[in-house]
Design a protein around this motif. Structure first.
Motif, short mmCIF file in Angstrom:
data_model
loop_
_atom_site.label_atom_id
_atom_site.label_comp_id
_atom_site.label_asym_id
_atom_site.label_seq_id
_atom_site.Cartn_x
_atom_site.Cartn_y
_atom_site.Cartn_z
N GLU A 139 0.93 -1.16 0.09
CA GLU A 139 0.03 -0.31 -0.21
C GLU A 139 0.82 1.18 -0.03
O GLU A 139 1.94 1.31 0.77
CB GLU A 139 -0.81 -0.03 1.39
CG GLU A 139 -2.07 0.89 1.18
CD GLU A 139 -2.98 0.67 2.58
OE1 GLU A 139 -2.79 -0.21 3.20
OE2 GLU A 139 -4.03 1.71 2.44
N LEU A 140 0.59 2.12 -0.74
CA LEU A 140 1.47 3.62 -0.99
C LEU A 140 0.64 4.54 -0.22
O LEU A 140 -0.64 4.60 -0.55
CB LEU A 140 1.56 3.87 -2.50
CG LEU A 140 2.57 2.96 -3.03
CD1 LEU A 140 2.78 3.50 -4.53
CD2 LEU A 140 4.02 2.61 -2.47
N GLY A 147 -3.15 3.77 -2.24
CA GLY A 147 -3.73 2.48 -2.51
C GLY A 147 -2.80 1.49 -2.68
O GLY A 147 -1.52 1.60 -2.42
N PHE A 148 -3.50 0.33 -3.01
CA PHE A 148 -2.66 -0.83 -3.41
C PHE A 148 -2.07 -0.97 -4.64
O PHE A 148 -2.63 -0.71 -5.90
CB PHE A 148 -3.68 -2.14 -3.12
CG PHE A 148 -3.98 -2.19 -1.86
CD1 PHE A 148 -3.01 -2.88 -0.74
CD2 PHE A 148 -5.06 -1.44 -1.05
CE1 PHE A 148 -3.24 -3.02 0.78
CE2 PHE A 148 -5.27 -1.71 0.15
CZ PHE A 148 -4.37 -2.46 1.20
N TRP A 149 -0.83 -1.65 -4.66
CA TRP A 149 0.04 -1.74 -5.99
C TRP A 149 0.80 -3.16 -5.76
O TRP A 149 0.71 -3.67 -4.78
CB TRP A 149 1.11 -0.55 -5.72
CG TRP A 149 0.63 0.53 -6.26
CD1 TRP A 149 0.00 1.31 -5.37
CD2 TRP A 149 0.67 1.37 -7.39
NE1 TRP A 149 -0.51 2.65 -5.87
CE2 TRP A 149 -0.11 2.52 -7.25
CE3 TRP A 149 1.01 1.31 -8.87
CZ2 TRP A 149 -0.40 3.57 -8.20
CZ3 TRP A 149 0.70 2.10 -9.61
CH2 TRP A 149 0.33 3.57 -9.22
N LEU A 163 5.39 -3.19 -12.68
CA LEU A 163 4.41 -2.38 -11.70
C LEU A 163 3.24 -2.06 -12.33
O LEU A 163 2.70 -1.73 -13.34
CB LEU A 163 5.07 -0.85 -11.63
CG LEU A 163 4.47 -0.08 -10.76
CD1 LEU A 163 4.57 -0.52 -9.17
CD2 LEU A 163 5.11 1.25 -10.80
N MET A 164 2.06 -2.47 -11.14
CA MET A 164 0.88 -2.41 -11.72
C MET A 164 -0.09 -1.78 -10.41
O MET A 164 0.11 -2.03 -9.20
CB MET A 164 0.43 -3.57 -12.32
CG MET A 164 0.00 -4.82 -11.48
SD MET A 164 -0.01 -6.27 -12.23
CE MET A 164 1.64 -6.80 -12.61
N LYS A 165 -1.10 -1.21 -10.59
CA LYS A 165 -2.09 -0.69 -9.57
C LYS A 165 -3.09 -1.85 -9.37
O LYS A 165 -3.49 -2.62 -10.54
CB LYS A 165 -2.86 0.48 -10.35
CG LYS A 165 -3.84 1.18 -9.40
CD LYS A 165 -3.34 1.98 -8.26
CE LYS A 165 -3.93 2.42 -7.02
NZ LYS A 165 -4.33 1.20 -6.09
N ILE A 166 -3.62 -1.82 -8.37
CA ILE A 166 -4.64 -2.79 -7.76
C ILE A 166 -5.97 -2.14 -7.69
O ILE A 166 -5.87 -0.94 -7.51
CB ILE A 166 -4.05 -3.70 -6.59
CG1 ILE A 166 -3.09 -4.64 -6.84
CG2 ILE A 166 -5.75 -4.33 -6.15
CD1 ILE A 166 -2.48 -5.19 -5.46
#
Ligand code: MN
Length: 198
Positions: A139-140, A147-149, A163-166
């Motif tokens: 989590e950033l 949010g989550f990555w 690298l991707m966003k959840i």
């Protein structure tokens, strides 16, 4: 990894990048467990770096250093977009406050901007095991990324990760955050202004 590779690549008489502080090699078990209990927040940051090729350096504090990935296209808030993240050498923790220029001809020569700063929280109980496995969920809590990555290592080459966003409340489709946010999160300066000031 230590800072050996980081230091070997750079000439600190020429670049203003930090050398990185020396750390005590032996830490007692008592100190270690006390540290664990204090659960100090872990630093996260992104530096926009106009080297020979523009990229975004994505950095996560782990074991006292900054694990680092060079992301050519930068992060995307769209969960369907996966961005190549090339694992590079560990950087010292104090690199996280560096903004300025690396002289031409030196390693990574070009302008460096602090594009995002904040903290990160690994999802896994054992973050080192998750990192070794090449499968990090976190989590950033940055100024710009939240949010989550996920960072996932590809099988073909251990240097190549994605690298991707959840999907969560901070995910956003059809939105290019690197195009919208073009100034330093710390000083508000553009790449041109950082270059001129240095
Ligand atoms: Mn870089």
């Amino acid at each position: 990894m230590s800072l050996k590779v980081y230091r070997k690549k750079r000439n600190f008489k020429k670049t203003q990048e930090p050398y990185g502080r020396a750390r005590k090699k032996t830490t007692s078990k008592r100190v270690k467990s006390a540290r664990k209990k204090s659960r100090k927040k872990l630093t996260y940051l992104i530096q926009k770096h106009a080297a020979s090729h523009l990229h975004y350096d994505f950095r996560l504090e782990l074991n006292g250093d900054l694990k680092s990935w060079a992301v050519p296209k930068g992060p995307s808030l769209d969960p369907s977009v996966k961005r190549l993240a090339v694992h590079v050498e560990d950087h010292p923790l104090d690199y996280g406050s560096f903004e300025g220029i690396i002289p031409k001809g030196e390693y990574g020569g070009g302008t460096v901007m602090l594009w995002d700063t904040g903290y990160w929280k690994p999802h896994a109980e054992d973050v080192n095991a998750a990192y070794e496995k090449g499968d990090l969920t976190f989590e950033l809590d940055g100024e710009r990324l939240k949010g989550f990555w996920k960072l996932i290592r590809l099988r073909n080459d251990p240097k190549n990760w994605l690298l991707m966003k959840i999907t969560d409340e901070y995910a956003k489709q059809n939105y290019d955050i690197t195009e919208k946010q073009t100034t330093s999160v710390v000083t508000g300066r553009s790449m041109e202004e950082i270059t001129e000031d240095s």
